[in-house]
Design a protein around this motif. Sequence first.
Motif, short mmCIF file in Angstrom:
data_model
loop_
_atom_site.label_atom_id
_atom_site.label_comp_id
_atom_site.label_asym_id
_atom_site.label_seq_id
_atom_site.Cartn_x
_atom_site.Cartn_y
_atom_site.Cartn_z
N THR A 10 0.86 -1.18 0.00
CA THR A 10 0.00 0.00 0.00
C THR A 10 0.89 1.23 0.00
O THR A 10 1.79 1.35 0.83
N TYR A 11 0.69 2.12 -0.94
CA TYR A 11 1.50 3.34 -0.98
C TYR A 11 1.03 4.31 0.10
O TYR A 11 -0.06 4.16 0.66
N GLN A 12 1.86 5.28 0.36
CA GLN A 12 1.54 6.25 1.41
C GLN A 12 0.23 6.99 1.14
O GLN A 12 -0.42 7.48 2.04
N LYS A 36 -3.86 -3.97 -17.26
CA LYS A 36 -4.19 -2.60 -17.60
C LYS A 36 -3.25 -1.63 -16.90
O LYS A 36 -2.59 -1.99 -15.91
N SER A 37 -3.26 -0.42 -17.37
CA SER A 37 -2.47 0.61 -16.71
C SER A 37 -2.98 0.80 -15.28
O SER A 37 -4.19 0.87 -15.06
N GLY A 38 -2.07 0.83 -14.36
CA GLY A 38 -2.46 1.02 -12.96
C GLY A 38 -2.81 -0.29 -12.27
O GLY A 38 -3.26 -0.29 -11.12
N SER A 39 -2.58 -1.42 -12.92
CA SER A 39 -2.96 -2.70 -12.31
C SER A 39 -1.91 -3.19 -11.31
O SER A 39 -2.11 -4.20 -10.65
N GLY A 40 -0.77 -2.49 -11.22
CA GLY A 40 0.22 -2.86 -10.20
C GLY A 40 1.46 -3.54 -10.74
O GLY A 40 2.27 -4.07 -9.97
N LYS A 41 1.65 -3.52 -12.05
CA LYS A 41 2.80 -4.21 -12.65
C LYS A 41 4.13 -3.58 -12.21
O LYS A 41 5.04 -4.29 -11.79
N SER A 42 4.20 -2.27 -12.32
CA SER A 42 5.45 -1.61 -11.93
C SER A 42 5.69 -1.73 -10.43
O SER A 42 6.84 -1.80 -9.98
N THR A 43 4.62 -1.77 -9.69
CA THR A 43 4.77 -1.95 -8.26
C THR A 43 5.40 -3.31 -7.97
O THR A 43 6.32 -3.43 -7.15
N LEU A 44 4.91 -4.32 -8.67
CA LEU A 44 5.49 -5.66 -8.54
C LEU A 44 6.99 -5.63 -8.89
O LEU A 44 7.83 -6.18 -8.17
N PHE A 85 14.24 -0.19 -16.47
CA PHE A 85 13.15 0.57 -15.85
C PHE A 85 12.22 1.15 -16.91
O PHE A 85 12.63 1.45 -18.03
N GLN A 86 10.98 1.31 -16.48
CA GLN A 86 9.99 1.86 -17.40
C GLN A 86 10.41 3.25 -17.88
O GLN A 86 10.20 3.61 -19.02
N ASP A 87 11.03 4.01 -17.00
CA ASP A 87 11.50 5.36 -17.39
C ASP A 87 13.01 5.36 -17.63
O ASP A 87 13.68 6.36 -17.41
N THR A 194 4.66 -5.88 -19.88
CA THR A 194 4.29 -5.25 -21.15
C THR A 194 2.79 -5.01 -21.27
O THR A 194 1.97 -5.69 -20.66
N HIS A 195 2.47 -4.02 -22.08
CA HIS A 195 1.09 -3.74 -22.43
C HIS A 195 0.67 -4.51 -23.68
O HIS A 195 -0.50 -4.73 -23.92
N SER A 196 1.69 -4.84 -24.46
CA SER A 196 1.43 -5.27 -25.83
C SER A 196 0.88 -6.68 -25.92
O SER A 196 1.59 -7.67 -25.75
N1 LIG Z 1 4.91 6.11 -5.79
C1 LIG Z 1 3.58 5.95 -5.76
N2 LIG Z 1 2.88 6.57 -4.78
C2 LIG Z 1 1.55 6.41 -4.72
N3 LIG Z 1 0.84 5.66 -5.55
C3 LIG Z 1 1.48 5.02 -6.55
C4 LIG Z 1 2.90 5.13 -6.69
N4 LIG Z 1 3.29 4.40 -7.74
C5 LIG Z 1 2.15 3.84 -8.24
N5 LIG Z 1 1.07 4.21 -7.54
C6 LIG Z 1 -0.30 3.77 -7.74
O1 LIG Z 1 -0.33 2.37 -7.63
C7 LIG Z 1 -1.15 1.79 -8.63
C8 LIG Z 1 -0.34 0.80 -9.46
O2 LIG Z 1 0.68 1.51 -10.13
P1 LIG Z 1 1.73 0.80 -11.08
O3 LIG Z 1 2.74 1.80 -11.41
O4 LIG Z 1 2.18 -0.44 -10.39
O5 LIG Z 1 0.84 0.44 -12.33
P2 LIG Z 1 1.29 -0.24 -13.72
O6 LIG Z 1 0.54 -1.49 -13.82
O7 LIG Z 1 2.75 -0.30 -13.78
O8 LIG Z 1 0.76 0.82 -14.76
P3 LIG Z 1 1.38 1.19 -16.19
O9 LIG Z 1 1.03 0.10 -17.10
O10 LIG Z 1 0.69 2.45 -16.53
O11 LIG Z 1 2.85 1.36 -16.00
C9 LIG Z 1 -1.70 2.95 -9.46
O12 LIG Z 1 -2.99 3.23 -8.98
C10 LIG Z 1 -0.77 4.08 -9.12
O13 LIG Z 1 -1.48 5.30 -9.15
#
Ligand SMILES: Nc1ncnc2c1ncn2[C@@H]1O[C@H](COP(=O)(O)OP(=O)(O)OP(=O)(O)O)[C@@H](O)[C@H]1O
Lengths: 250, 304
Positions: A10-12, A36-44, A85-87, A194-196
């Motif tokens: 859980t983010y702050q 989908k975008s925002g599904s938590g992939k980058s968080t993982l 990294f994504q960026d 990936t999105h693709s």
């Molecule tokens: N540093 C952060 N602080 C707060 N919330 C965050 C942070 N990074 C991501 N989130 C939130 O966590 C959720 C998952 O984000 P994440 O970046 O994991 O998505 P994603 O699947 O990688 O999306 P994308 O395909 O667009 O890269 C989103 O709702 C995002 O807004």
Amino acid sequence: MILLEDVSKTYQTGVRAVKDLDLRINDGEFVFVTGKSGSGKSTLFKLLTREITPEEGSIIVNDFDLDSIRRRQIPRFRRSIGVVFQDFRLLNDRNVYENVAFAQRVIGASGYEIRTNVPRMLKLTGLSHKYKNMPYELSGGEQQRVAIARALVNQPRVILADEPTGNLDEANTAEIMKLLEDINQMGTTVVVITHSRAMVETMHKRVITMDKGRIVSDSGALQPRGGSVVLPEDVKSRQKRRIIRRRETL
Amino acid sequence: MRTFLYSLRQGLANLRRNWLFSVASIATVSACIFLFCLFYSIIANVRGIVYTAETTVGITVFFDKDADDVRKAEIRDAIISKGGVKEVVYTSADQAWEEFKTDYLGDDAEELSAAFADDNPLADSDSYEIFLEDIEDQESMASYISGLPGVREVNYANTVVSVLKSLNRVIYILSAVIIGVLVAVSVFLISNTISVAAAFRKRENEIMRLIGATDFMIRAPFVVEGLVIGLVGAIIPLCAVFFIYRRVMDYFMAWLSGFSSDAGLIGLVPLERIFPELCAYGLIFGAGMGFIVSFFTIRKHLKV
Ligand SMILES: Nc1ncnc2c1ncn2[C@@H]1O[C@H](COP(=O)(O)OP(=O)(O)OP(=O)(O)O)[C@@H](O)[C@H]1O
Ligand SMILES: [Mg+2]
């Protein structure tokens, strides 16, 4: 091996980006993570590189337990993985060559190794002619390839890539995918976010799909290889302890 | 070694990128070390003068008019029995007159002394000159001697020496205060320079960490930066001192020779003797300050 058990983040801001995630990726696998975008992939992804830590659950990557890992061990852990990294996260104060060479310097490679490995990687990623350019002088796709070259140059056991082809055209994407596949053939575990859909469909690899922080489908889980999860003893007992601990805090 | 070269290059790159702050830091460190050299030289020279004064000027003892040779011998024994005496030299009245003539009358000695003819104006000025093992005992010895029977007067180089000594103490305190202030300014500026560099490279450092760089690798360039500031800040004033010192000494010597013919004996410290000390202290001072300040600054900045 990558092993996640019951991981939540859980983010702050209160956003619960990853919920009760269980995942096992064996050595030598090639895995796509989509969603989908925002599904938590980058968080993982960030959890796997220990850029962030979960408030619940345990993560093991390359025999490093990211929960109990000592601060001083973290560099050693990060050297065992290659990350895209994504960026991109290139070092903006040095040129393409130095960006790739830096990964080698970090592991203490000799001047000779650097002089042979870095040009080889640059050639592989098609950047030989741009080695003197600074990152801001490159196109998005070129920057992405620098990031990939940097991730590969140390020949890590695991490659984690967050949208490694997001900025590439089809021809380049196919080339990078071929590169990752070759590396996978040589025994490296590859995890590609990936999105693709198109890419996922043409490659015929294990596909993990995420939605709202959970895994909603895992093609590999149906296969015998990724199916039955056998936990090492110490992980089991630690998990028990953790569960007990969590009960106590409730 | 490889990491060292890498750190050195990165540290120098930091300095260049951040040159305004770097120059300011180097300038203050230089000023600091220059003043240190200046005060150190003054103190060393004053000390040298004091030392020569104390060792070449002894306690002079004059006798009562009616003291005979037996009395004088007793005084001598009493002085020697007190201990700590290196030498007792007897100067007869005739010798004293000769010395006076050459020392103070100079070229006119013959004419002037002719006026006195054989009538020695210093008839009662025969004396003992006493040199002690330890200069510190001079005062107590002088008061002891003045208490002996048959002693008319006791002179020793007390006044000049004690003035110089207290002058040295003043310089000492003054320099400690000024250098202290400058050290504080230097520390502040170095620390700021490093902080700016660290802030500038925050993203870079973060990326390095994510691809497995150790704290050491991330911090080393900044420590090198501080070290270079300190070393350059030491080398500049040391060069200046090297070229200025001799000139100042020559001027001073010329000025002194206006007062006394044997200015060469005054005890000034030559460059060859003082420069190695200045180099050692200056470099340690500069490098130490640069290292310590940058080390702690960067530790504070890159904690995570
Ligand atoms: N540093 C952060 N602080 C707060 N919330 C965050 C942070 N990074 C991501 N989130 C939130 O966590 C959720 C998952 O984000 P994440 O970046 O994991 O998505 P994603 O699947 O990688 O999306 P994308 O395909 O667009 O890269 C989103 O709702 C995002 O807004
Ligand atoms: Mg993402």
